[in-house]
Design a protein around this motif. Structure first.
Motif, PDB file in Angstrom:
ATOM      1  N   PHE A 121       0.836  -1.209   0.000  1.00 24.98           N
ATOM      2  CA  PHE A 121       0.000   0.000   0.000  1.00 24.98           C
ATOM      3  C   PHE A 121       0.868   1.256   0.000  1.00 24.98           C
ATOM      4  O   PHE A 121       0.539   2.237  -0.661  1.00 24.98           O
ATOM      5  CB  PHE A 121      -0.953   0.013   1.196  1.00 24.98           C
ATOM      6  CG  PHE A 121      -2.273  -0.634   0.917  1.00 24.98           C
ATOM      7  CD1 PHE A 121      -3.357   0.116   0.488  1.00 24.98           C
ATOM      8  CD2 PHE A 121      -2.438  -2.000   1.077  1.00 24.98           C
ATOM      9  CE1 PHE A 121      -4.587  -0.490   0.225  1.00 24.98           C
ATOM     10  CE2 PHE A 121      -3.652  -2.613   0.819  1.00 24.98           C
ATOM     11  CZ  PHE A 121      -4.734  -1.855   0.389  1.00 24.98           C
ATOM     12  N   LEU A 122       1.964   1.238   0.744  1.00 26.92           N
ATOM     13  CA  LEU A 122       2.858   2.398   0.793  1.00 26.92           C
ATOM     14  C   LEU A 122       3.368   2.753  -0.598  1.00 26.92           C
ATOM     15  O   LEU A 122       3.503   3.933  -0.936  1.00 26.92           O
ATOM     16  CB  LEU A 122       4.051   2.135   1.720  1.00 26.92           C
ATOM     17  CG  LEU A 122       3.771   1.919   3.197  1.00 26.92           C
ATOM     18  CD1 LEU A 122       5.066   1.677   3.951  1.00 26.92           C
ATOM     19  CD2 LEU A 122       2.996   3.068   3.791  1.00 26.92           C
ATOM     20  N   GLN A 123       3.637   1.737  -1.398  1.00 23.34           N
ATOM     21  CA  GLN A 123       4.156   1.978  -2.745  1.00 23.34           C
ATOM     22  C   GLN A 123       3.144   2.676  -3.639  1.00 23.34           C
ATOM     23  O   GLN A 123       3.508   3.261  -4.649  1.00 23.34           O
ATOM     24  CB  GLN A 123       4.619   0.659  -3.367  1.00 23.34           C
ATOM     25  CG  GLN A 123       5.842   0.095  -2.663  1.00 23.34           C
ATOM     26  CD  GLN A 123       6.235  -1.255  -3.213  1.00 23.34           C
ATOM     27  OE1 GLN A 123       6.711  -1.349  -4.332  1.00 23.34           O
ATOM     28  NE2 GLN A 123       6.012  -2.301  -2.425  1.00 23.34           N
TER      29      GLN A 123
ATOM     30  N   THR B 241      -0.627  10.098   3.842  1.00 22.20           N
ATOM     31  CA  THR B 241      -1.783   9.458   4.459  1.00 22.20           C
ATOM     32  C   THR B 241      -1.473   9.337   5.938  1.00 22.20           C
ATOM     33  O   THR B 241      -0.358   9.674   6.369  1.00 22.20           O
ATOM     34  CB  THR B 241      -2.083   8.092   3.814  1.00 22.20           C
ATOM     35  OG1 THR B 241      -3.349   7.614   4.277  1.00 22.20           O
ATOM     36  CG2 THR B 241      -1.014   7.062   4.109  1.00 22.20           C
ATOM     37  N   THR B 242      -2.420   8.867   6.719  1.00 20.71           N
ATOM     38  CA  THR B 242      -2.166   8.666   8.142  1.00 20.71           C
ATOM     39  C   THR B 242      -2.151   7.172   8.456  1.00 20.71           C
ATOM     40  O   THR B 242      -2.646   6.349   7.677  1.00 20.71           O
ATOM     41  CB  THR B 242      -3.249   9.342   9.010  1.00 20.71           C
ATOM     42  OG1 THR B 242      -4.498   8.673   8.802  1.00 20.71           O
ATOM     43  CG2 THR B 242      -3.354  10.832   8.707  1.00 20.71           C
ATOM     44  N   TYR B 243      -1.598   6.862   9.620  1.00 19.76           N
ATOM     45  CA  TYR B 243      -1.602   5.472  10.063  1.00 19.76           C
ATOM     46  C   TYR B 243      -3.032   4.958  10.164  1.00 19.76           C
ATOM     47  O   TYR B 243      -3.323   3.824   9.788  1.00 19.76           O
ATOM     48  CB  TYR B 243      -0.895   5.342  11.422  1.00 19.76           C
ATOM     49  CG  TYR B 243       0.563   5.730  11.379  1.00 19.76           C
ATOM     50  CD1 TYR B 243       1.522   4.881  10.832  1.00 19.76           C
ATOM     51  CD2 TYR B 243       0.986   6.957  11.879  1.00 19.76           C
ATOM     52  CE1 TYR B 243       2.861   5.243  10.779  1.00 19.76           C
ATOM     53  CE2 TYR B 243       2.322   7.327  11.847  1.00 19.76           C
ATOM     54  CZ  TYR B 243       3.257   6.472  11.298  1.00 19.76           C
ATOM     55  OH  TYR B 243       4.574   6.829  11.251  1.00 19.76           O
TER      56      TYR B 243
ATOM     57  N   ILE C  81      13.099  -1.104   3.325  1.00 24.39           N
ATOM     58  CA  ILE C  81      13.503  -0.407   2.097  1.00 24.39           C
ATOM     59  C   ILE C  81      12.911   1.009   2.105  1.00 24.39           C
ATOM     60  O   ILE C  81      12.104   1.364   1.244  1.00 24.39           O
ATOM     61  CB  ILE C  81      13.074  -1.188   0.829  1.00 24.39           C
ATOM     62  CG1 ILE C  81      13.392  -2.687   0.944  1.00 24.39           C
ATOM     63  CG2 ILE C  81      13.790  -0.600  -0.397  1.00 24.39           C
ATOM     64  CD1 ILE C  81      12.906  -3.529  -0.223  1.00 24.39           C
ATOM     65  N   PRO C  82      13.279   1.826   3.120  1.00 28.60           N
ATOM     66  CA  PRO C  82      12.725   3.175   3.165  1.00 28.60           C
ATOM     67  C   PRO C  82      13.088   3.971   1.917  1.00 28.60           C
ATOM     68  O   PRO C  82      14.016   3.607   1.201  1.00 28.60           O
ATOM     69  CB  PRO C  82      13.347   3.778   4.425  1.00 28.60           C
ATOM     70  CG  PRO C  82      14.550   2.957   4.703  1.00 28.60           C
ATOM     71  CD  PRO C  82      14.267   1.596   4.143  1.00 28.60           C
ATOM     72  N   ILE C  83      12.372   5.007   1.689  1.00 26.24           N
ATOM     73  CA  ILE C  83      12.454   5.885   0.520  1.00 26.24           C
ATOM     74  C   ILE C  83      11.871   5.180  -0.696  1.00 26.24           C
ATOM     75  O   ILE C  83      10.940   5.675  -1.313  1.00 26.24           O
ATOM     76  CB  ILE C  83      13.866   6.431   0.225  1.00 26.24           C
ATOM     77  CG1 ILE C  83      14.417   7.183   1.454  1.00 26.24           C
ATOM     78  CG2 ILE C  83      13.863   7.337  -1.013  1.00 26.24           C
ATOM     79  CD1 ILE C  83      15.871   7.574   1.352  1.00 26.24           C
ATOM     80  N   LEU C  84      12.372   3.995  -1.043  1.00 26.14           N
ATOM     81  CA  LEU C  84      11.852   3.259  -2.199  1.00 26.14           C
ATOM     82  C   LEU C  84      10.458   2.717  -1.904  1.00 26.14           C
ATOM     83  O   LEU C  84       9.604   2.678  -2.785  1.00 26.14           O
ATOM     84  CB  LEU C  84      12.803   2.132  -2.593  1.00 26.14           C
ATOM     85  CG  LEU C  84      14.233   2.565  -2.883  1.00 26.14           C
ATOM     86  CD1 LEU C  84      15.095   1.369  -3.263  1.00 26.14           C
ATOM     87  CD2 LEU C  84      14.282   3.641  -3.945  1.00 26.14           C
ATOM     88  N   ILE C  85      10.240   2.255  -0.683  1.00 22.45           N
ATOM     89  CA  ILE C  85       8.900   1.986  -0.169  1.00 22.45           C
ATOM     90  C   ILE C  85       8.652   3.175   0.756  1.00 22.45           C
ATOM     91  O   ILE C  85       9.187   3.226   1.858  1.00 22.45           O
ATOM     92  CB  ILE C  85       8.814   0.644   0.575  1.00 22.45           C
ATOM     93  CG1 ILE C  85       9.105  -0.520  -0.369  1.00 22.45           C
ATOM     94  CG2 ILE C  85       7.429   0.482   1.209  1.00 22.45           C
ATOM     95  CD1 ILE C  85       9.125  -1.892   0.294  1.00 22.45           C
ATOM     96  N   PRO C  86       7.890   4.157   0.289  1.00 19.90           N
ATOM     97  CA  PRO C  86       7.877   5.490   0.916  1.00 19.90           C
ATOM     98  C   PRO C  86       7.116   5.594   2.236  1.00 19.90           C
ATOM     99  O   PRO C  86       6.063   6.228   2.342  1.00 19.90           O
ATOM    100  CB  PRO C  86       7.244   6.364  -0.165  1.00 19.90           C
ATOM    101  CG  PRO C  86       6.352   5.427  -0.921  1.00 19.90           C
ATOM    102  CD  PRO C  86       7.059   4.098  -0.918  1.00 19.90           C
TER     103      PRO C  86
END
Length: 158
Positions: free
Chosen positions: A77-79, A87-89, A112-117
């Motif tokens: 979903f983050l991607q 969005t919010t938690y 994988i932060p940033i790439l999975i934002p």
């Protein structure tokens, strides 16, 4: 496992690959440096993303983060959160099922932060946390890089 590091505005970052897929992005310089085609392309993409994240679109290379089925569902979903939006938690919990707390835990374990934002997910009443080396300061920097206007009334937990 091949790794390749890059200099970024957030400091050194290291990409790791396994079986032709990116499995992690870590803060710091990796010990071993291997220029595989995937890692080189991913490094170049990140370099360009840091120059102009709105011109890049979603990360176009295969990702395979280690995690539970629930975590992977959240990371998928983050991607889908477009550059420059948040969005919010709680909103994410409504979409995937679960509580804002369980979503927050999964977001915080994103390998994988940033790439999975994961930086695009905010707390209902503030910025929330961030697992990058610079913590919330990195999250704010990434959001501002993407053009997100943070409210002056929004508590920024630093």
């Amino acid at each position: 496992m091949p790794q390749l590091s890059l200099h970024s505005p957030l400091g050194p970052l290291t990409l790791s690959e396994e079986d032709g897929k990116i499995i992690s992005l870590d803060w710091g310089w990796g010990r071993d440096q291997t220029e595989t085609p995937l890692l080189t392309q991913a490094r170049d993409w990140l370099d360009q993303w840091f120059d102009d994240p709105t011109a890049q679109g979603a990360f176009p290379f295969p990702l395979e983060p280690y995690g539970t089925a629930y975590q992977k569902k959240i990371w998928a979903f983050l991607q889908g959160i477009p550059t420059g939006t948040t969005t919010t938690y709680g909103e994410l919990a409504q979409k995937v099922g679960g509580s804002p707390q369980s979503v927050g835990q999964a977001v915080g374990r994103n390998p994988i932060p940033i790439l999975i934002p994961c930086h695009r997910v905010l707390a209902r009443n503030g910025i929330g946390g961030y697992s990058g080396d610079g913590g919330v300061d990195d999250k704010i920097w990434l959001l501002e890089l993407e053009g997100v206007q943070l409210s002056p009334q929004q508590p920024q937990e630093r």
